[in-house]
Write a protein that holds these residues in place. Structure first.
Motif, PDB file in Angstrom:
ATOM      1  N   LEU A  97     -13.598  14.555   7.933  1.00 44.56           N
ATOM      2  CA  LEU A  97     -13.106  15.603   8.821  1.00 44.56           C
ATOM      3  C   LEU A  97     -11.584  15.579   8.911  1.00 44.56           C
ATOM      4  O   LEU A  97     -10.943  16.631   9.007  1.00 44.56           O
ATOM      5  CB  LEU A  97     -13.719  15.447  10.213  1.00 44.56           C
ATOM      6  N   MET A  98     -11.004  14.398   8.862  1.00 44.15           N
ATOM      7  CA  MET A  98      -9.542  14.302   8.904  1.00 44.15           C
ATOM      8  C   MET A  98      -8.921  14.814   7.614  1.00 44.15           C
ATOM      9  O   MET A  98      -7.871  15.465   7.641  1.00 44.15           O
ATOM     10  CB  MET A  98      -9.117  12.870   9.210  1.00 44.15           C
ATOM     11  N   ALA A  99      -9.571  14.534   6.485  1.00 44.08           N
ATOM     12  CA  ALA A  99      -9.088  15.089   5.221  1.00 44.08           C
ATOM     13  C   ALA A  99      -9.171  16.606   5.250  1.00 44.08           C
ATOM     14  O   ALA A  99      -8.259  17.309   4.780  1.00 44.08           O
ATOM     15  CB  ALA A  99      -9.903  14.529   4.059  1.00 44.08           C
ATOM     16  N   ALA A 100     -10.245  17.144   5.832  1.00 43.60           N
ATOM     17  CA  ALA A 100     -10.397  18.593   5.954  1.00 43.60           C
ATOM     18  C   ALA A 100      -9.356  19.175   6.903  1.00 43.60           C
ATOM     19  O   ALA A 100      -8.821  20.273   6.667  1.00 43.60           O
ATOM     20  CB  ALA A 100     -11.804  18.927   6.447  1.00 43.60           C
ATOM     21  N   LEU A 101      -9.053  18.443   7.975  1.00 43.76           N
ATOM     22  CA  LEU A 101      -8.021  18.898   8.920  1.00 43.76           C
ATOM     23  C   LEU A 101      -6.690  19.062   8.201  1.00 43.76           C
ATOM     24  O   LEU A 101      -5.998  20.066   8.385  1.00 43.76           O
ATOM     25  CB  LEU A 101      -7.875  17.899  10.070  1.00 43.76           C
ATOM     26  N   GLU A 102      -6.348  18.073   7.385  1.00 47.04           N
ATOM     27  CA  GLU A 102      -5.065  18.172   6.685  1.00 47.04           C
ATOM     28  C   GLU A 102      -5.020  19.388   5.764  1.00 47.04           C
ATOM     29  O   GLU A 102      -4.037  20.120   5.728  1.00 47.04           O
ATOM     30  CB  GLU A 102      -4.770  16.905   5.880  1.00 47.04           C
ATOM     31  N   ALA A 103      -6.117  19.614   5.029  1.00 48.62           N
ATOM     32  CA  ALA A 103      -6.170  20.788   4.156  1.00 48.62           C
ATOM     33  C   ALA A 103      -6.049  22.075   4.969  1.00 48.62           C
ATOM     34  O   ALA A 103      -5.380  23.029   4.559  1.00 48.62           O
ATOM     35  CB  ALA A 103      -7.469  20.775   3.357  1.00 48.62           C
ATOM     36  N   VAL A 149       0.843  -1.199   0.000  1.00 52.75           N
ATOM     37  CA  VAL A 149       0.000   0.000   0.000  1.00 52.75           C
ATOM     38  C   VAL A 149       0.874   1.242   0.000  1.00 52.75           C
ATOM     39  O   VAL A 149       1.854   1.331   0.756  1.00 52.75           O
ATOM     40  CB  VAL A 149      -0.937   0.031   1.234  1.00 52.75           C
ATOM     41  N   ALA A 150       0.525   2.201  -0.861  1.00 52.87           N
ATOM     42  CA  ALA A 150       1.204   3.493  -0.899  1.00 52.87           C
ATOM     43  C   ALA A 150       0.208   4.591  -0.538  1.00 52.87           C
ATOM     44  O   ALA A 150      -1.002   4.409  -0.714  1.00 52.87           O
ATOM     45  CB  ALA A 150       1.793   3.751  -2.287  1.00 52.87           C
ATOM     46  N   ASP A 151       0.724   5.724  -0.030  1.00 48.67           N
ATOM     47  CA  ASP A 151      -0.056   6.896   0.383  1.00 48.67           C
ATOM     48  C   ASP A 151      -0.452   6.742   1.856  1.00 48.67           C
ATOM     49  O   ASP A 151      -1.025   5.729   2.269  1.00 48.67           O
ATOM     50  CB  ASP A 151      -1.313   7.090  -0.473  1.00 48.67           C
ATOM     51  N   SER A 152      -0.137   7.762   2.642  1.00 48.24           N
ATOM     52  CA  SER A 152      -0.310   7.662   4.092  1.00 48.24           C
ATOM     53  C   SER A 152      -1.765   7.464   4.514  1.00 48.24           C
ATOM     54  O   SER A 152      -2.050   6.667   5.418  1.00 48.24           O
ATOM     55  CB  SER A 152       0.277   8.901   4.778  1.00 48.24           C
ATOM     56  N   PHE A 153      -2.706   8.158   3.879  1.00 45.88           N
ATOM     57  CA  PHE A 153      -4.121   8.007   4.239  1.00 45.88           C
ATOM     58  C   PHE A 153      -4.600   6.585   3.942  1.00 45.88           C
ATOM     59  O   PHE A 153      -5.283   5.963   4.761  1.00 45.88           O
ATOM     60  CB  PHE A 153      -4.967   9.028   3.465  1.00 45.88           C
ATOM     61  N   LEU A 154      -4.197   6.073   2.774  1.00 44.26           N
ATOM     62  CA  LEU A 154      -4.584   4.709   2.393  1.00 44.26           C
ATOM     63  C   LEU A 154      -3.935   3.673   3.305  1.00 44.26           C
ATOM     64  O   LEU A 154      -4.539   2.643   3.622  1.00 44.26           O
ATOM     65  CB  LEU A 154      -4.219   4.434   0.941  1.00 44.26           C
ATOM     66  N   ILE A 155      -2.713   3.959   3.743  1.00 46.07           N
ATOM     67  CA  ILE A 155      -2.037   3.060   4.684  1.00 46.07           C
ATOM     68  C   ILE A 155      -2.801   3.022   6.005  1.00 46.07           C
ATOM     69  O   ILE A 155      -3.039   1.949   6.577  1.00 46.07           O
ATOM     70  CB  ILE A 155      -0.567   3.495   4.901  1.00 46.07           C
ATOM     71  N   ALA A 156      -3.217   4.180   6.488  1.00 44.99           N
ATOM     72  CA  ALA A 156      -3.981   4.227   7.739  1.00 44.99           C
ATOM     73  C   ALA A 156      -5.304   3.478   7.596  1.00 44.99           C
ATOM     74  O   ALA A 156      -5.714   2.729   8.500  1.00 44.99           O
ATOM     75  CB  ALA A 156      -4.217   5.680   8.150  1.00 44.99           C
ATOM     76  N   GLU A 157      -5.975   3.652   6.458  1.00 47.43           N
ATOM     77  CA  GLU A 157      -7.228   2.907   6.217  1.00 47.43           C
ATOM     78  C   GLU A 157      -6.966   1.402   6.220  1.00 47.43           C
ATOM     79  O   GLU A 157      -7.737   0.627   6.807  1.00 47.43           O
ATOM     80  CB  GLU A 157      -7.833   3.319   4.872  1.00 47.43           C
ATOM     81  N   TYR A 158      -5.886   1.008   5.559  1.00 45.18           N
ATOM     82  CA  TYR A 158      -5.532  -0.416   5.504  1.00 45.18           C
ATOM     83  C   TYR A 158      -5.280  -0.975   6.915  1.00 45.18           C
ATOM     84  O   TYR A 158      -5.741  -2.072   7.245  1.00 45.18           O
ATOM     85  CB  TYR A 158      -4.276  -0.617   4.636  1.00 45.18           C
ATOM     86  N   LEU A 159      -4.579  -0.220   7.741  1.00 46.23           N
ATOM     87  CA  LEU A 159      -4.267  -0.690   9.096  1.00 46.23           C
ATOM     88  C   LEU A 159      -5.540  -0.879   9.914  1.00 46.23           C
ATOM     89  O   LEU A 159      -5.668  -1.860  10.654  1.00 46.23           O
ATOM     90  CB  LEU A 159      -3.325   0.298   9.788  1.00 46.23           C
ATOM     91  N   ASP A 160      -6.492   0.039   9.795  1.00 44.39           N
ATOM     92  CA  ASP A 160      -7.752  -0.108  10.525  1.00 44.39           C
ATOM     93  C   ASP A 160      -8.525  -1.339  10.066  1.00 44.39           C
ATOM     94  O   ASP A 160      -9.083  -2.085  10.871  1.00 44.39           O
ATOM     95  CB  ASP A 160      -8.622   1.141  10.338  1.00 44.39           C
ATOM     96  N   THR A 161      -8.555  -1.558   8.751  1.00 44.67           N
ATOM     97  CA  THR A 161      -9.309  -2.680   8.195  1.00 44.67           C
ATOM     98  C   THR A 161      -8.672  -4.022   8.546  1.00 44.67           C
ATOM     99  O   THR A 161      -9.364  -4.979   8.911  1.00 44.67           O
ATOM    100  CB  THR A 161      -9.403  -2.551   6.658  1.00 44.67           C
ATOM    101  N   ALA A 189       2.624  14.986  12.092  1.00 45.16           N
ATOM    102  CA  ALA A 189       3.612  14.858  11.023  1.00 45.16           C
ATOM    103  C   ALA A 189       4.083  16.225  10.526  1.00 45.16           C
ATOM    104  O   ALA A 189       5.287  16.444  10.333  1.00 45.16           O
ATOM    105  CB  ALA A 189       3.028  14.057   9.866  1.00 45.16           C
ATOM    106  N   TRP A 190       3.154  17.142  10.317  1.00 42.77           N
ATOM    107  CA  TRP A 190       3.554  18.474   9.817  1.00 42.77           C
ATOM    108  C   TRP A 190       4.364  19.237  10.853  1.00 42.77           C
ATOM    109  O   TRP A 190       5.352  19.917  10.518  1.00 42.77           O
ATOM    110  CB  TRP A 190       2.316  19.256   9.374  1.00 42.77           C
ATOM    111  N   LEU A 191       4.000  19.107  12.120  1.00 41.15           N
ATOM    112  CA  LEU A 191       4.777  19.776  13.169  1.00 41.15           C
ATOM    113  C   LEU A 191       6.140  19.123  13.360  1.00 41.15           C
ATOM    114  O   LEU A 191       7.147  19.816  13.578  1.00 41.15           O
ATOM    115  CB  LEU A 191       3.995  19.758  14.489  1.00 41.15           C
ATOM    116  N   THR A 192       6.177  17.792  13.271  1.00 45.92           N
ATOM    117  CA  THR A 192       7.450  17.072  13.414  1.00 45.92           C
ATOM    118  C   THR A 192       8.418  17.468  12.310  1.00 45.92           C
ATOM    119  O   THR A 192       9.626  17.620  12.555  1.00 45.92           O
ATOM    120  CB  THR A 192       7.205  15.550  13.422  1.00 45.92           C
ATOM    121  N   TRP A 193       7.915  17.627  11.093  1.00 44.75           N
ATOM    122  CA  TRP A 193       8.745  18.090   9.968  1.00 44.75           C
ATOM    123  C   TRP A 193       9.441  19.407  10.315  1.00 44.75           C
ATOM    124  O   TRP A 193      10.657  19.564  10.110  1.00 44.75           O
ATOM    125  CB  TRP A 193       7.857  18.249   8.748  1.00 44.75           C
TER     126      TRP A 193
END
Length: 250
Positions: free
Chosen positions: A111-117, A83-95, A209-213
């Motif tokens: 809401l999480m997608a909106a948070l990132e934007a 799996v590639a892409d962080s959002f898709l990876i997180a979805e995969y881990l939950d499933t 992640a953005w703050l850690t960067w």
């Protein structure tokens, strides 16, 4: 006994090694979920060959229309899934690993997608500075790749992205103003340590992640990070400290 997930990340010259916001999102997701994983470090010029070798999908297209392969990627030997892409990876881990901490509580994905934007929009003014700072902490092969691709995109030298002085100061001031809205959102969480109160979720992978960067590329003891961490009543520095249990680099 399950085998550890293989997590592909971008290395650097930093002691911590991990620096990229996009891969940090996936790393936080893995740590929050609590699944066993191990990191394999991949330099920028080697990503495409790796992705093709293990069957990872492209995550976008280059300017010439050819497939673009990016990190993060995970390869799960327990299921054979790549799996590639962080959002898709997180979805995969939950499933795939429902017994771990839930990354997406029901109904929260939009809401999480909106948070990132919202977060990236609020700090977008310092991205030129952050890209330059990131370039300087890369190993030689990645530094060359990063420099060539980013300079082509911006039409100027990395050193000209965010020179010290009035423009950089204005860029940081704009980010501080932009984060007022995010600070206001977080003030509605009941005083909890994380985005959703005292429940850690993938929302923390995003914001963390953005703050850690910003923290790791500028340096924890840098004036830039100390200033940023102090904004809005010390919100961002305190938040990163609270997220530290999930910032392990395995």
């Amino acid at each position: 006994m399950s085998s550890p997930i293989i997590f592909y990340d971008l290395p650097s010259t930093l002691a911590l090694n991990a620096w990229s916001p996009n891969t940090w999102k996936a790393r936080y997701a893995l740590n929050i979920k609590g699944v066993a994983y191990k990191t394999e470090w991949v330099e920028y010029p080697d990503i495409e060959a790796l992705a093709k070798k293990i069957g990872a999908p492209a995550t976008g297209a280059k300017a010439d229309g050819s497939p673009l392969y990016t990190l993060p990627i995970i390869n799960d030997p327990n299921t054979g899934k790549v799996v590639a892409d962080s959002f898709l990876i997180a979805e995969y881990l939950d499933t795939t690993y429902p017994s771990g901490t839930t990354l997406f509580p029901p109904g929260t994905k939009p809401l999480m997608a909106a948070l990132e934007a919202g977060v990236t929009g609020s700090i977008g003014s310092i991205f030129p500075h952050q890209l330059a700072t990131s370039c300087y902490i890369l190993n030689p092969s990645s530094e060359k790749y990063f420099r060539v691709t980013r300079e082509a995109a911006y039409g100027k030298k990395i050193e000209e992205f965010s020179p010290a002085g009035a423009q950089r100061d204005a860029d940081w001031a704009k980010a501080k103003e932009g984060l007022v809205a995010v600070d206001d959102w977080l003030s509605k969480n009941g005083g909890g340590k994380f985005v959703m109160g005292n429940t850690v979720t993938y929302a923390d992978g995003i914001l963390g992640a953005w703050l850690t960067w910003i923290k790791v590329t500028n340096g924890e003891s840098s004036a830039a990070w100390k200033d940023f961490a102090s904004w809005h009543g010390g919100r961002w520095g305190t938040y990163i400290i609270n997220l530290q249990p999930f910032a392990t680099v395995l």
